[in-house]
Design a protein around this motif. Structure first.
Motif, PDB file in Angstrom:
ATOM      1  N   PRO A  20      -7.997  10.328 -10.030  1.00  9.92           N
ATOM      2  CA  PRO A  20      -7.525  11.481  -9.709  1.00  9.92           C
ATOM      3  C   PRO A  20      -7.588  12.106  -8.531  1.00  9.92           C
ATOM      4  CG  PRO A  20      -9.580  12.025 -10.976  1.00  9.92           C
ATOM      5  CD  PRO A  20      -9.271  10.410 -10.909  1.00  9.92           C
ATOM      6  N   TRP A  21      -8.691  11.796  -7.734  1.00 17.68           N
ATOM      7  CA  TRP A  21      -8.715  12.112  -6.269  1.00 17.68           C
ATOM      8  C   TRP A  21      -7.742  11.509  -5.299  1.00 17.68           C
ATOM      9  CZ3 TRP A  21     -12.565   9.173  -8.656  1.00 17.68           C
ATOM     10  CH2 TRP A  21     -13.554   9.681  -9.512  1.00 17.68           C
ATOM     11  N   THR A  22      -7.157  10.504  -5.813  1.00 13.85           N
ATOM     12  CA  THR A  22      -6.024   9.925  -4.835  1.00 13.85           C
ATOM     13  C   THR A  22      -4.531  10.663  -5.460  1.00 13.85           C
ATOM     14  OG1 THR A  22      -5.472   8.057  -6.522  1.00 13.85           O
ATOM     15  CG2 THR A  22      -7.209   7.879  -4.839  1.00 13.85           C
ATOM     16  N   TRP A  23      -4.801  11.453  -6.341  1.00 14.66           N
ATOM     17  CA  TRP A  23      -3.236  11.955  -6.794  1.00 14.66           C
ATOM     18  C   TRP A  23      -2.791  13.069  -5.542  1.00 14.66           C
ATOM     19  CZ3 TRP A  23      -4.507  13.311 -12.277  1.00 14.66           C
ATOM     20  CH2 TRP A  23      -4.672  12.044 -13.010  1.00 14.66           C
ATOM     21  N   ARG A  24      -3.418  13.405  -4.512  1.00 12.60           N
ATOM     22  CA  ARG A  24      -3.068  14.213  -3.710  1.00 12.60           C
ATOM     23  C   ARG A  24      -2.349  13.166  -2.438  1.00 12.60           C
ATOM     24  NH1 ARG A  24      -4.964  19.434  -2.761  1.00 12.60           N
ATOM     25  NH2 ARG A  24      -6.342  20.032  -4.065  1.00 12.60           N
ATOM     26  N   CYS A  25      -2.626  11.870  -2.464  1.00  7.33           N
ATOM     27  CA  CYS A  25      -2.085  10.994  -1.563  1.00  7.33           C
ATOM     28  C   CYS A  25      -0.564  10.745  -1.934  1.00  7.33           C
ATOM     29  CB  CYS A  25      -3.052   9.786  -1.444  1.00  7.33           C
ATOM     30  SG  CYS A  25      -4.403   9.985  -1.122  1.00  7.33           S
ATOM     31  N   SER A  26       0.073  10.268  -0.858  1.00 12.69           N
ATOM     32  CA  SER A  26       1.458  10.158  -1.020  1.00 12.69           C
ATOM     33  C   SER A  26       1.666   8.554  -1.993  1.00 12.69           C
ATOM     34  CB  SER A  26       2.167   9.725   0.058  1.00 12.69           C
ATOM     35  OG  SER A  26       1.751   8.602   1.084  1.00 12.69           O
ATOM     36  N   LYS A  27       2.514   8.507  -2.543  1.00  9.67           N
ATOM     37  CA  LYS A  27       3.080   7.251  -3.361  1.00  9.67           C
ATOM     38  C   LYS A  27       2.948   6.023  -2.594  1.00  9.67           C
ATOM     39  CE  LYS A  27       3.667   5.678  -7.558  1.00  9.67           C
ATOM     40  NZ  LYS A  27       4.792   6.020  -8.166  1.00  9.67           N
ATOM     41  N   LEU A  28       3.543   6.341  -1.276  1.00  8.93           N
ATOM     42  CA  LEU A  28       3.595   4.837  -0.430  1.00  8.93           C
ATOM     43  C   LEU A  28       2.206   4.627   0.083  1.00  8.93           C
ATOM     44  CD1 LEU A  28       5.084   2.989   1.501  1.00  8.93           C
ATOM     45  CD2 LEU A  28       5.508   4.796   2.913  1.00  8.93           C
ATOM     46  N   LEU A  29       1.376   5.360   0.381  1.00 10.01           N
ATOM     47  CA  LEU A  29      -0.119   5.191   0.618  1.00 10.01           C
ATOM     48  C   LEU A  29      -0.655   4.651  -0.372  1.00 10.01           C
ATOM     49  CD1 LEU A  29      -2.488   5.322   2.559  1.00 10.01           C
ATOM     50  CD2 LEU A  29      -2.941   7.658   1.666  1.00 10.01           C
ATOM     51  N   MET A  30      -0.541   5.072  -1.553  1.00 14.05           N
ATOM     52  CA  MET A  30      -1.401   4.570  -2.883  1.00 14.05           C
ATOM     53  C   MET A  30      -0.693   2.923  -2.882  1.00 14.05           C
ATOM     54  SD  MET A  30      -3.654   6.452  -3.475  1.00 14.05           S
ATOM     55  CE  MET A  30      -4.211   5.119  -4.806  1.00 14.05           C
ATOM     56  N   LYS A  31       0.596   2.741  -2.926  1.00 13.99           N
ATOM     57  CA  LYS A  31       1.053   1.561  -2.812  1.00 13.99           C
ATOM     58  C   LYS A  31       0.507   0.545  -1.858  1.00 13.99           C
ATOM     59  CE  LYS A  31       5.640   2.664  -4.647  1.00 13.99           C
ATOM     60  NZ  LYS A  31       7.298   2.658  -4.355  1.00 13.99           N
ATOM     61  N   CYS A  32       0.421   0.993  -0.547  1.00 15.35           N
ATOM     62  CA  CYS A  32      -0.247   0.121   0.353  1.00 15.35           C
ATOM     63  C   CYS A  32      -1.735  -0.322   0.074  1.00 15.35           C
ATOM     64  CB  CYS A  32      -0.226   0.609   1.733  1.00 15.35           C
ATOM     65  SG  CYS A  32       1.541   0.911   2.317  1.00 15.35           S
ATOM     66  N   ILE A  33      -2.654   0.673  -0.548  1.00 20.29           N
ATOM     67  CA  ILE A  33      -3.990   0.379  -0.735  1.00 20.29           C
ATOM     68  C   ILE A  33      -3.951  -0.583  -1.895  1.00 20.29           C
ATOM     69  CG2 ILE A  33      -5.937   1.440  -1.780  1.00 20.29           C
ATOM     70  CD1 ILE A  33      -5.194   4.035  -0.395  1.00 20.29           C
ATOM     71  N   HIS A  34      -3.097  -0.262  -3.128  1.00 26.02           N
ATOM     72  CA  HIS A  34      -2.879  -1.386  -4.024  1.00 26.02           C
ATOM     73  C   HIS A  34      -2.684  -2.700  -3.729  1.00 26.02           C
ATOM     74  CE1 HIS A  34      -2.316  -2.250  -8.372  1.00 26.02           C
ATOM     75  NE2 HIS A  34      -1.137  -2.539  -7.913  1.00 26.02           N
ATOM     76  N   ALA A  35      -1.527  -2.820  -2.877  1.00 25.92           N
ATOM     77  CA  ALA A  35      -1.139  -4.061  -2.123  1.00 25.92           C
ATOM     78  C   ALA A  35      -2.162  -4.602  -1.559  1.00 25.92           C
ATOM     79  CB  ALA A  35       0.086  -3.808  -1.534  1.00 25.92           C
ATOM     80  N   GLY A  36      -2.891  -3.796  -0.595  1.00 25.23           N
ATOM     81  CA  GLY A  36      -4.102  -4.454   0.079  1.00 25.23           C
ATOM     82  C   GLY A  36      -5.167  -5.034  -0.415  1.00 25.23           C
ATOM     83  N   LEU A  37      -5.666  -4.313  -1.654  1.00 26.63           N
ATOM     84  CA  LEU A  37      -6.579  -4.890  -2.604  1.00 26.63           C
ATOM     85  C   LEU A  37      -6.213  -6.191  -3.053  1.00 26.63           C
ATOM     86  CD1 LEU A  37      -7.895  -1.484  -4.083  1.00 26.63           C
ATOM     87  CD2 LEU A  37      -8.999  -2.879  -2.617  1.00 26.63           C
ATOM     88  N   HIS A  38      -5.003  -6.339  -3.589  1.00 30.29           N
ATOM     89  CA  HIS A  38      -4.383  -7.628  -4.071  1.00 30.29           C
ATOM     90  C   HIS A  38      -4.333  -8.550  -2.965  1.00 30.29           C
ATOM     91  CE1 HIS A  38      -3.501  -6.159  -7.994  1.00 30.29           C
ATOM     92  NE2 HIS A  38      -2.555  -5.328  -7.713  1.00 30.29           N
ATOM     93  N   LEU A  39      -4.040  -8.151  -1.827  1.00 27.90           N
ATOM     94  CA  LEU A  39      -3.972  -9.284  -0.782  1.00 27.90           C
ATOM     95  C   LEU A  39      -5.496  -9.790  -0.425  1.00 27.90           C
ATOM     96  CD1 LEU A  39      -1.377  -7.850   1.635  1.00 27.90           C
ATOM     97  CD2 LEU A  39      -0.955  -9.714   0.198  1.00 27.90           C
ATOM     98  N   THR A  40      -6.384  -8.703  -0.417  1.00 26.37           N
ATOM     99  CA  THR A  40      -7.880  -9.049   0.047  1.00 26.37           C
ATOM    100  C   THR A  40      -8.125 -10.253  -1.203  1.00 26.37           C
ATOM    101  OG1 THR A  40      -8.173  -6.917   0.789  1.00 26.37           O
ATOM    102  CG2 THR A  40     -10.107  -8.474   0.071  1.00 26.37           C
ATOM    103  N   ALA A  41      -7.971  -9.817  -2.504  1.00 24.78           N
ATOM    104  CA  ALA A  41      -8.281 -10.969  -3.579  1.00 24.78           C
ATOM    105  C   ALA A  41      -7.601 -12.161  -3.250  1.00 24.78           C
ATOM    106  CB  ALA A  41      -8.106 -10.270  -4.840  1.00 24.78           C
ATOM    107  N   ALA A  42      -6.476 -12.123  -2.844  1.00 19.44           N
ATOM    108  CA  ALA A  42      -5.574 -13.408  -2.693  1.00 19.44           C
ATOM    109  C   ALA A  42      -6.268 -14.175  -1.914  1.00 19.44           C
ATOM    110  CB  ALA A  42      -4.185 -12.802  -2.245  1.00 19.44           C
ATOM    111  N   ILE A  43      -6.674 -13.637  -0.568  1.00 14.00           N
ATOM    112  CA  ILE A  43      -7.322 -14.495   0.523  1.00 14.00           C
ATOM    113  C   ILE A  43      -8.543 -15.123  -0.026  1.00 14.00           C
ATOM    114  CG2 ILE A  43      -8.645 -14.182   2.746  1.00 14.00           C
ATOM    115  CD1 ILE A  43      -6.383 -12.023   3.319  1.00 14.00           C
TER     116      ILE A  43
END
Length: 273
Positions: free
Chosen positions: A70-93
């Motif tokens: 819930p602390w991320t709900w103030r963040c923009s949707k685009l920022l959360m998409k980038c964080i979500h994708a960044g974690l997936h990319l880290t796992a992929a590497i």
């Protein structure tokens, strides 16, 4: 958020358990096995479970539940998409390095590749994971994708993500069992030495962690609210909404004043007639 205290309990439990998984796998390879190295031997193979559990289970689990915070709900949707994708990319590497380590180890030891059920399921999950990652980046991060396609793909995106995460958990448990059967000879795995007890416990913790992540993800009350239902979560949005309300009130007041003046003029004209 509905059930905020329950959410905190499950979130803290999953984070503590995730860090515990990483500690357990490091103790396994450093204490019970041959450590970590890149020499074509057992120490190189050990990078495989370390990176899979760290990247494909722990980091991937955090990537799945990051929208629920819930602390991320103030963040923009685009920022959360980038964080979500960044974690997936880290796992992929980390997954790619883990696969290179195990194939390099097999080739150095003249061990056949891709003969076990663990390898079949594991490679299938990895391929599907990368396909989902690429397709999701195209759909959700490129601005040219129509909103209708994003909305239509969302249920498939969520379901396939959880399905792949479950596949990772199952593959890891198969791999742990396979490794213990091959490596524990004297004493044998069937005699349940301390090594086997410790790694079996790691497998149980992996299963519990997966269950916690799925539970957090599937609770409707813990879902990130849609953008149109969160007008006051952001200070900017609050200011904009407040200014809009003020402007609207001023317009309404001016309109009412003009109506009153018009009525007075009409009344004055009738009295003079």
């Amino acid at each position: 958020m509905e059930g905020y205290k329950s959410f905190l309990y499950f979130l803290v439990s999953s984070l503590v358990l995730g860090f515990t998984l990483v500690i357990f796998v490091l103790v396994w390879v450093l204490h019970y096995s041959d450590g970590l190295a890149w020499d074509g031997g057992n120490a190189e193979f050990n990078w495989h479970p370390v990176l899979i559990i760290t990247g494909f289970i722990f980091i991937e689990g955090i990537a799945i539940i990051v929208y629920r915070l819930p602390w991320t709900w103030r963040c923009s949707k685009l920022l959360m998409k980038c964080i979500h994708a960044g974690l997936h990319l880290t796992a992929a590497i980390l997954v790619v390095v883990a696969l290179v380590a195990v194939f390099d180890y097999h080739n150095a030891k003249n061990i056949p590749n891709m003969y076990s059920l663990h390898s079949w399921v594991g490679l299938t999950v990895v391929i599907c994971f990368f396909l989902q990652l690429v397709f999701s980046i195209i759909v959700y991060l490129l601005p040219c994708t129509p909103l209708s396609i994003r909305a239509a793909f969302m249920p498939i995106h969520v379901y396939s993500g959880l399905l792949l995460f479950g596949g990772v958990i199952a593959t890891s448990l198969m791999g742990i069992t396979e490794k213990l059967i091959f490596s524990l000879r004297n004493p044998a795995y069937s005699s349940l030495p301390p090594h086997a007890v410790f790694v079996n416990t790691l497998g149980l913790l992996i299963a519990v962690f997966g269950g916690l992540i799925v539970w957090i993800t599937t609770r409707p009350g813990w879902k990130r609210p849609p953008e149109e239902q969160r007008p006051f979560l952001s200070n900017d949005n609050y200011d904009n909404t407040t200014e809009y309300s003020k402007e609207k009130s001023d317009v309404e007041l001016n309109s009412e004043a003009r109506k009153r003046n018009l009525k007075l003029d009409e009344a004055g004209q009738r009295s003079t007639m």
